[in-house]
Design an enzyme around this catalytic site. Sequence first.
Site, PDB file in Angstrom:
ATOM      1  N   GLY A 235       0.102  28.255   1.059  1.00  0.00           N
ATOM      2  CA  GLY A 235       0.076  26.898   0.517  1.00  0.00           C
ATOM      3  C   GLY A 235      -1.170  26.098   0.807  1.00  0.00           C
ATOM      4  O   GLY A 235      -1.125  24.859   0.792  1.00  0.00           O
TER       5      GLY A 235
ATOM      6  N   ASN B  88      -3.013  26.816 -13.243  1.00  0.00           N
ATOM      7  CA  ASN B  88      -3.046  27.867 -12.231  1.00  0.00           C
ATOM      8  C   ASN B  88      -4.457  27.934 -11.659  1.00  0.00           C
ATOM      9  O   ASN B  88      -5.421  27.548 -12.315  1.00  0.00           O
ATOM     10  CB  ASN B  88      -2.688  29.220 -12.852  1.00  0.00           C
ATOM     11  CG  ASN B  88      -2.645  30.329 -11.810  1.00  0.00           C
ATOM     12  OD1 ASN B  88      -2.143  30.125 -10.699  1.00  0.00           O
ATOM     13  ND2 ASN B  88      -3.183  31.491 -12.147  1.00  0.00           N
TER      14      ASN B  88
ATOM     15  N   HIS C 171      -7.093  30.738  -9.912  1.00  0.00           N
ATOM     16  CA  HIS C 171      -7.280  32.178  -9.741  1.00  0.00           C
ATOM     17  C   HIS C 171      -8.579  32.403  -8.952  1.00  0.00           C
ATOM     18  O   HIS C 171      -9.604  31.782  -9.259  1.00  0.00           O
ATOM     19  CB  HIS C 171      -7.368  32.858 -11.114  1.00  0.00           C
ATOM     20  CG  HIS C 171      -7.502  34.336 -11.021  1.00  0.00           C
ATOM     21  ND1 HIS C 171      -6.445  35.157 -10.670  1.00  0.00           N
ATOM     22  CD2 HIS C 171      -8.571  35.139 -11.185  1.00  0.00           C
ATOM     23  CE1 HIS C 171      -6.870  36.409 -10.640  1.00  0.00           C
ATOM     24  NE2 HIS C 171      -8.153  36.423 -10.947  1.00  0.00           N
TER      25      HIS C 171
END
Length: 223
Positions: free
Chosen positions: A36, A130, A132
């Site tokens: 996290g 998202n 990456h």
Amino acid sequence: MPEDVGRPGASVRPEPGARSSDPGRARIAVLLSGRGSNFVALAGACARGEVPGEIVLVVSNRADAPGLERARERGIAAVAIPGKGIPREEHEARVVAALEEARAEWVCLAGYMRLLSQAFIDRFPRRILNIHPALLPSFPGLEAQHQAWEYGVKVSGCTVHLVDGGCDTGPIVLQRAVSVREDDSPDTLAARILEQEHVAYPTALRWLLTRAWRIDGRRVVFD
Ligand code: GRF
């Protein structure tokens, strides 16, 4: 007033460039499966007012994800919705129900190790992000930093993108480059990329929440 105002996803409008219903404070959910650190970066940026949003919920598909505890320490609601052993549709339905209850408008994937179905994506059109750890479209999928190191690229980095039905294929919002050093291992490279992720993710979210933007083909264009 349209009848969906005030309901979950009310500001999730299909038209390109639309902003959050409350430009002052977007309601953001974070989905994660692990430590996290990107969640922490986003939460810090929200708390400091650098991102005009509020993280209203953290969801993990793993009950032992350290990211859940990091959320609770910050007073942010965090729930585990384990995905193991249940059909994907059922798991996703539970996650969507939690997001709706929290009235999340945006969904940030931060190390969430599950692919989303098109049905899930359609609940939050153009509102799922998202991050990456490679410069897409190079090295999608798992262990991207290792893939890049092994391939021998001289520059890698990270990508924040909108989520579509593919694996790391959605329109790119922002990328940050990282030079690969001769003495790098996959781990040292990953650590330097992670530093850039923690800058890139809040920046990308801030841009999307505060600037007019649209999607032109594959391109996210900021006007
Ligand atoms: C990050 O490297 C991110 O790019 C990838 O998964 C990792 C999550 O790390 N999608 P963390 O849990 O945010 O620390």
